[in-house]
Design a protein around this motif. Sequence first.
Motif, PDB file in Angstrom:
ATOM      1  N   THR A   1       7.694  21.576  -7.423  1.00  0.00           N
ATOM      2  CA  THR A   1       8.570  20.791  -8.293  1.00  0.00           C
ATOM      3  C   THR A   1       9.306  19.653  -7.587  1.00  0.00           C
ATOM      4  O   THR A   1       9.689  18.701  -8.224  1.00  0.00           O
ATOM      5  N   GLU A   2       9.515  19.742  -6.288  1.00  0.00           N
ATOM      6  CA  GLU A   2      10.335  18.719  -5.650  1.00  0.00           C
ATOM      7  C   GLU A   2       9.544  17.425  -5.461  1.00  0.00           C
ATOM      8  O   GLU A   2       8.494  17.430  -4.832  1.00  0.00           O
ATOM      9  N   LYS A   3      10.088  16.346  -6.014  1.00  0.00           N
ATOM     10  CA  LYS A   3       9.352  15.082  -5.916  1.00  0.00           C
ATOM     11  C   LYS A   3       9.656  14.422  -4.572  1.00  0.00           C
ATOM     12  O   LYS A   3      10.805  14.425  -4.125  1.00  0.00           O
ATOM     13  N   PRO A   4       8.658  13.832  -3.946  1.00  0.00           N
ATOM     14  CA  PRO A   4       8.936  13.160  -2.677  1.00  0.00           C
ATOM     15  C   PRO A   4       9.783  11.908  -2.903  1.00  0.00           C
ATOM     16  O   PRO A   4       9.713  11.297  -3.968  1.00  0.00           O
ATOM     17  N   ILE A   5      10.542  11.554  -1.881  1.00  0.00           N
ATOM     18  CA  ILE A   5      11.323  10.313  -1.954  1.00  0.00           C
ATOM     19  C   ILE A   5      10.337   9.144  -1.903  1.00  0.00           C
ATOM     20  O   ILE A   5       9.382   9.162  -1.131  1.00  0.00           O
ATOM     21  N   VAL A   6      10.597   8.123  -2.711  1.00  0.00           N
ATOM     22  CA  VAL A   6       9.779   6.904  -2.635  1.00  0.00           C
ATOM     23  C   VAL A   6      10.646   5.801  -2.026  1.00  0.00           C
ATOM     24  O   VAL A   6      11.743   5.502  -2.510  1.00  0.00           O
ATOM     25  N   LEU A   7      10.129   5.232  -0.939  1.00  0.00           N
ATOM     26  CA  LEU A   7      10.858   4.187  -0.216  1.00  0.00           C
ATOM     27  C   LEU A   7      10.066   2.883  -0.282  1.00  0.00           C
ATOM     28  O   LEU A   7       8.890   2.843   0.082  1.00  0.00           O
ATOM     29  N   GLY A   8      10.690   1.830  -0.747  1.00  0.00           N
ATOM     30  CA  GLY A   8      10.051   0.509  -0.719  1.00  0.00           C
ATOM     31  C   GLY A   8      10.501  -0.199   0.546  1.00  0.00           C
ATOM     32  O   GLY A   8      11.710  -0.322   0.782  1.00  0.00           O
ATOM     33  N   PHE A   9       9.558  -0.626   1.373  1.00  0.00           N
ATOM     34  CA  PHE A   9       9.939  -1.296   2.622  1.00  0.00           C
ATOM     35  C   PHE A   9       9.374  -2.707   2.654  1.00  0.00           C
ATOM     36  O   PHE A   9       8.161  -2.904   2.590  1.00  0.00           O
ATOM     37  N   SER A  10      10.237  -3.694   2.764  1.00  0.00           N
ATOM     38  CA  SER A  10       9.770  -5.084   2.888  1.00  0.00           C
ATOM     39  C   SER A  10       9.892  -5.510   4.342  1.00  0.00           C
ATOM     40  O   SER A  10      10.993  -5.693   4.864  1.00  0.00           O
ATOM     41  N   GLN A  11       8.722  -5.671   4.968  1.00  0.00           N
ATOM     42  CA  GLN A  11       8.700  -6.123   6.365  1.00  0.00           C
ATOM     43  C   GLN A  11       8.576  -7.639   6.363  1.00  0.00           C
ATOM     44  O   GLN A  11       7.866  -8.215   5.535  1.00  0.00           O
TER      45      GLN A  11
ATOM     46  N   GLU B   1       5.369  11.327   8.491  1.00  0.00           N
ATOM     47  CA  GLU B   1       5.871  12.568   9.086  1.00  0.00           C
ATOM     48  C   GLU B   1       7.014  13.186   8.295  1.00  0.00           C
ATOM     49  O   GLU B   1       7.168  14.401   8.249  1.00  0.00           O
ATOM     50  N   ALA B   2       7.812  12.324   7.666  1.00  0.00           N
ATOM     51  CA  ALA B   2       8.975  12.840   6.929  1.00  0.00           C
ATOM     52  C   ALA B   2       8.621  13.242   5.504  1.00  0.00           C
ATOM     53  O   ALA B   2       9.488  13.685   4.751  1.00  0.00           O
ATOM     54  N   GLY B   3       7.371  13.055   5.113  1.00  0.00           N
ATOM     55  CA  GLY B   3       6.987  13.391   3.736  1.00  0.00           C
ATOM     56  C   GLY B   3       7.553  12.418   2.724  1.00  0.00           C
ATOM     57  O   GLY B   3       7.802  12.762   1.572  1.00  0.00           O
ATOM     58  N   ILE B   4       7.781  11.179   3.181  1.00  0.00           N
ATOM     59  CA  ILE B   4       8.309  10.140   2.279  1.00  0.00           C
ATOM     60  C   ILE B   4       7.158   9.220   1.873  1.00  0.00           C
ATOM     61  O   ILE B   4       6.346   8.829   2.709  1.00  0.00           O
TER      62      ILE B   4
ATOM     63  N   PHE C   1       0.855  -1.167   0.000  1.00  0.00           N
ATOM     64  CA  PHE C   1       0.000   0.000   0.000  1.00  0.00           C
ATOM     65  C   PHE C   1       0.889   1.213   0.000  1.00  0.00           C
ATOM     66  O   PHE C   1       2.008   1.203   0.475  1.00  0.00           O
ATOM     67  N   LEU C   2       0.382   2.216  -0.623  1.00  0.00           N
ATOM     68  CA  LEU C   2       1.148   3.448  -0.748  1.00  0.00           C
ATOM     69  C   LEU C   2       0.654   4.415   0.295  1.00  0.00           C
ATOM     70  O   LEU C   2      -0.532   4.678   0.369  1.00  0.00           O
ATOM     71  N   VAL C   3       1.504   4.891   1.112  1.00  0.00           N
ATOM     72  CA  VAL C   3       1.089   5.913   2.052  1.00  0.00           C
ATOM     73  C   VAL C   3       1.471   7.245   1.425  1.00  0.00           C
ATOM     74  O   VAL C   3       2.632   7.568   1.278  1.00  0.00           O
ATOM     75  N   LEU C   4       0.460   7.950   0.985  1.00  0.00           N
ATOM     76  CA  LEU C   4       0.726   9.212   0.303  1.00  0.00           C
ATOM     77  C   LEU C   4       0.815  10.306   1.340  1.00  0.00           C
ATOM     78  O   LEU C   4      -0.179  10.781   1.854  1.00  0.00           O
ATOM     79  N   SER C   5       2.029  10.609   1.688  1.00  0.00           N
ATOM     80  CA  SER C   5       2.205  11.446   2.861  1.00  0.00           C
ATOM     81  C   SER C   5       2.620  12.868   2.538  1.00  0.00           C
ATOM     82  O   SER C   5       2.707  13.694   3.417  1.00  0.00           O
ATOM     83  N   VAL C   6       2.856  13.130   1.289  1.00  0.00           N
ATOM     84  CA  VAL C   6       3.404  14.433   0.932  1.00  0.00           C
ATOM     85  C   VAL C   6       2.536  15.571   1.428  1.00  0.00           C
ATOM     86  O   VAL C   6       3.016  16.554   1.946  1.00  0.00           O
TER      87      VAL C   6
ATOM     88  N   ILE D   1      17.967   8.391   7.521  1.00  0.00           N
ATOM     89  CA  ILE D   1      19.028   7.753   6.722  1.00  0.00           C
ATOM     90  C   ILE D   1      18.652   7.784   5.241  1.00  0.00           C
ATOM     91  O   ILE D   1      19.472   8.113   4.377  1.00  0.00           O
ATOM     92  N   ALA D   2      17.381   7.481   4.937  1.00  0.00           N
ATOM     93  CA  ALA D   2      16.931   7.477   3.533  1.00  0.00           C
ATOM     94  C   ALA D   2      17.140   8.863   2.911  1.00  0.00           C
ATOM     95  O   ALA D   2      17.645   8.989   1.793  1.00  0.00           O
ATOM     96  N   LYS D   3      16.764   9.889   3.656  1.00  0.00           N
ATOM     97  CA  LYS D   3      16.911  11.253   3.129  1.00  0.00           C
ATOM     98  C   LYS D   3      18.373  11.586   2.872  1.00  0.00           C
ATOM     99  O   LYS D   3      18.718  12.187   1.863  1.00  0.00           O
ATOM    100  N   ARG D   4      19.224  11.196   3.807  1.00  0.00           N
ATOM    101  CA  ARG D   4      20.644  11.515   3.648  1.00  0.00           C
ATOM    102  C   ARG D   4      21.248  10.772   2.468  1.00  0.00           C
ATOM    103  O   ARG D   4      22.047  11.332   1.708  1.00  0.00           O
ATOM    104  N   ILE D   5      20.837   9.538   2.291  1.00  0.00           N
ATOM    105  CA  ILE D   5      21.377   8.775   1.153  1.00  0.00           C
ATOM    106  C   ILE D   5      20.936   9.418  -0.165  1.00  0.00           C
ATOM    107  O   ILE D   5      21.741   9.623  -1.073  1.00  0.00           O
ATOM    108  N   VAL D   6      19.645   9.776  -0.245  1.00  0.00           N
ATOM    109  CA  VAL D   6      19.139  10.386  -1.488  1.00  0.00           C
ATOM    110  C   VAL D   6      19.822  11.733  -1.742  1.00  0.00           C
ATOM    111  O   VAL D   6      20.091  12.106  -2.882  1.00  0.00           O
TER     112      VAL D   6
END
Length: 327
Positions: free
Chosen positions: A32-42, A63-66, A11-16, A292-297
């Motif tokens: 213009t800034e696209k949100p980061i998309v993170l795939g998480f496998s639990q 909360e992070a807008g991801i 499911f996509l959590v549209l948090s932007v 961490i995701a934000k810093r990597i991107v």
Amino acid sequence: MRITKRLLSFFLVLSVSFSCIGCEPSKTNASTEKPIVLGFSQLGDESTWRSQNSLSIINAAQEAGIKIMFDDAMQNPENQIKAIRSFIAYKVDVIAFSPLVETGWDTVLGEAKAAGIPVIIVDRMIDTEDDSLYTCALCSDFDLEGRRAGEFLMKKFRNTDGPVRIVELSGTEDSTPAIGRYEGFRSVLSSDPKFEVIFSASGDFMRSKGRELMQQILTHYEAEKIDVLYSHNDDMTFGAIEVMLEAGIIPGKDIVIISVDATQRIIDYLREGSVNCVIECNPNSGPQVMEIAKRIVAGEKVAKQIYIEEQVFDEYSDLSSIADRGY
Ligand code: GYE
């Protein structure tokens, strides 16, 4: 909220839209800034810890807008591989996953690497020769958790000659927490031969299996011959305690109990004296994963291995100062 279904794979959590409440983004940013998309496998939803971990990840993304694509693999590594492949096909910005077991990930992570998608390993670790397959691992120090359990017993039984007979309910076979909690525990206790692990089997971190194993244990050993129960997580401990109570055994008194995780209910048991030592394992890694995701991107360098901070609560601690756990 328990996340129990695969929810049509993702499911996509549209948090932007929520992320900017209360802030004033610049005009260019907002449009213009696209949100980061993170795939998480639990890996699944086997325990209270896991449900809280999933919640923490999903809430922190919001909360992070991801934007998060979240998949529950229902304890099946094949499902995790499928999810990771779908994330690659979708061209997510970052993949994060909590591996059920340590081995079997090289091929799929090689595919992520070839697609140029960075990978964050969360909670449990992988066993690989090639550490270029992931960018960062954010895990608990499971060996330390096991050692802490052993140190508690050293203290608790410091004035007894022994033998101190221990039964152990371990976690999912070949998973990092089961390996670390097993090995760390023994690395401390092996220095004193009075400690004997007389039974050890995997209860898969599940309450139902903790119950079954405790029943098995009591058919093989007289309760008087068991001094300690060491359980690799709270859910298995709950199952084992139920069986003890049904058999007229007083948990925490007749049998000393050490549990790992530190959910609210086990802290309540610790306060009542039904459990003697609780090794904390912190499931609230969501905010750190997002950072961490934000810093990597953003192209920043992140540490390869980060350990989550954790503590011990036991019958020697000041239990009045433990804040509500919230799960
Ligand atoms: O202790 C247990 C869960 O991997 C740290 O998995 C995690 C463990 C946790 O099922 O409750």
